[in-house]
Design a protein around this motif. Structure first.
Motif, short mmCIF file in Angstrom:
data_model
loop_
_atom_site.label_atom_id
_atom_site.label_comp_id
_atom_site.label_asym_id
_atom_site.label_seq_id
_atom_site.Cartn_x
_atom_site.Cartn_y
_atom_site.Cartn_z
N ALA A 202 0.81 -1.22 0.00
CA ALA A 202 0.00 0.00 0.00
C ALA A 202 0.84 1.27 0.00
O ALA A 202 0.54 2.22 -0.73
N VAL A 203 1.90 1.31 0.80
CA VAL A 203 2.69 2.53 0.92
C VAL A 203 3.28 2.99 -0.41
O VAL A 203 3.09 4.16 -0.81
N PRO A 204 4.00 2.14 -1.17
CA PRO A 204 4.56 2.63 -2.43
C PRO A 204 3.51 3.05 -3.46
O PRO A 204 3.75 3.94 -4.27
N LEU A 205 2.34 2.41 -3.42
CA LEU A 205 1.28 2.80 -4.35
C LEU A 205 0.79 4.21 -4.07
O LEU A 205 0.56 5.00 -4.99
N PHE A 206 0.60 4.54 -2.80
CA PHE A 206 0.15 5.89 -2.46
C PHE A 206 1.26 6.92 -2.67
O PHE A 206 0.98 8.08 -3.02
N GLU A 207 2.50 6.52 -2.49
CA GLU A 207 3.60 7.44 -2.78
C GLU A 207 3.67 7.73 -4.27
O GLU A 207 3.89 8.88 -4.68
N ARG A 208 3.46 6.71 -5.09
CA ARG A 208 3.47 6.93 -6.54
C ARG A 208 2.28 7.76 -7.00
O ARG A 208 2.34 8.40 -8.05
N ALA A 209 1.22 7.77 -6.22
CA ALA A 209 0.06 8.61 -6.54
C ALA A 209 0.31 10.07 -6.17
O ALA A 209 -0.53 10.93 -6.45
N GLY A 210 1.44 10.35 -5.53
CA GLY A 210 1.80 11.74 -5.24
C GLY A 210 1.65 12.16 -3.80
O GLY A 210 1.82 13.35 -3.49
N PHE A 211 1.35 11.23 -2.89
CA PHE A 211 1.17 11.58 -1.49
C PHE A 211 2.48 11.43 -0.71
O PHE A 211 3.32 10.59 -1.03
N GLU A 212 2.62 12.25 0.33
CA GLU A 212 3.63 12.00 1.36
C GLU A 212 2.95 11.09 2.38
O GLU A 212 1.97 11.49 3.01
N VAL A 213 3.46 9.88 2.51
CA VAL A 213 2.77 8.85 3.28
C VAL A 213 3.43 8.63 4.64
O VAL A 213 4.64 8.41 4.73
N ILE A 214 2.60 8.69 5.68
CA ILE A 214 3.01 8.29 7.03
C ILE A 214 2.28 7.00 7.34
O ILE A 214 1.06 7.00 7.53
N PRO A 215 2.96 5.86 7.38
CA PRO A 215 2.27 4.60 7.69
C PRO A 215 1.70 4.62 9.11
O PRO A 215 2.39 5.02 10.05
N ALA A 216 0.47 4.20 9.23
CA ALA A 216 -0.19 4.06 10.54
C ALA A 216 -0.78 2.66 10.60
O ALA A 216 -2.00 2.47 10.54
N PRO A 217 0.08 1.64 10.70
CA PRO A 217 -0.38 0.25 10.62
C PRO A 217 -1.18 -0.20 11.83
O PRO A 217 -1.03 0.35 12.93
#
Length: 261
Positions: A202-217
């Protein structure tokens, strides 16, 4: 910048059908069927039956389930709420419900329902002012985003803080369809909530969509205490956990082959 995804070479339905062949129960049943069809070659048939039994037995034990889950979860360990940074929005991925049930006004919760409570806890801690729920529907059912939204509102999330993405049917679409909904609200940094074992995809997919991602598992699968059943004995629960882990590996490999990761 939003990334443009290539059109998949295989349809969504066919992909799901083919992925079933990698699951322990499906693969074991297929091997048993092949053994029956090849009974005239006794040695081959017996070998297939032994492989089917051994594979299904091993995948139904906590030893294998915990090992596979650890390989996916270890890079996404939890952080205390006090040190978790804030973001523009919380993005909650579907997978927390089984769907609407007969004679019930609410959807039936799945084992990953921790995603719902964790998202609400993040909101109540002031980590973000908005919760986007991403999850579409199969034929004849309500979008999962609506089902989860019902629970969030029931637990006190204001309707003004809730945004629903109703079209996605897989993790890639979760990211792609969430982008335009959040872009118009100026959202760039997100707290991504999903099961810990799902984070590697999930993380790399949202990063490729242009988001700065903070994982909150959340929804960690390995228990601290000793189980009632010895770890080397098979259980339905452990078979389910092994299947979920294998599904993630299959999904990751497929996404990588398609150029989405």
């Amino acid at each position: 910048m939003q990334r443009v995804y290539r059109k998949p070479a295989i349809s969504f339905s066919l992909t799901k059908l083919l992925s079933l062949l990698a699951y322990p129960l499906s693969l074991s049943l297929l091997l048993v069927l092949l053994a029956i069809l090849l009974m005239r070659w006794r040695r081959v048939a017996v070998t297939l039956l032994v492989i089917a039994f051994t594979w299904l037995y091993a995948c139904s034990t906590a030893l294998v389930a915990d090992w596979l889950m650890a390989s996916l979860e270890n890079d996404y360990r939890p952080k205390a709420m006090s040190v978790l940074p804030g973001a523009d929005a919380i993005v909650l991925l579907g997978g927390a419900t089984r769907g609407d049930a007969h004679w019930s006004s609410m959807a039936d919760l799945h084992t990953a329902a921790d995603r719902i409570t964790h998202s609400l806890a993040l909101y109540q801690a002031g980590k973000a002012p908005l919760v986007l729920v991403s999850g579409g529907a199969t034929t004849g059912s309500r979008p999962e985003a609506e089902q989860i939204g019902d629970y969030l509102e029931l637990m006190g999330l204001p309707a003004t803080a809730l945004l629903l993405e109703r079209q996605s049917r897989d993790t890639r679409q979760n990211a792609a369809y969430s982008r335009p909904l959040l872009e118009g609200r100026g959202v760039e940094k997100i707290l991504l909530v999903t099961s810990a074992y799902h984070m590697p995809r999930a993380v790399p997919l949202f990063e490729r969509a242009g988001f700065e991602v903070i994982p909150a598992p959340t929804d960690y699968q390995r228990l601290v205490g000793e189980a009632a059943v010895p770890r080397w004995l098979p259980t339905v629960e452990d078979l389910g956990r092994t299947t979920a882990a294998i599904k993630e590996y299959v999904g990751f490999a497929y996404y990588r082959a398609q150029g989405w990761l």
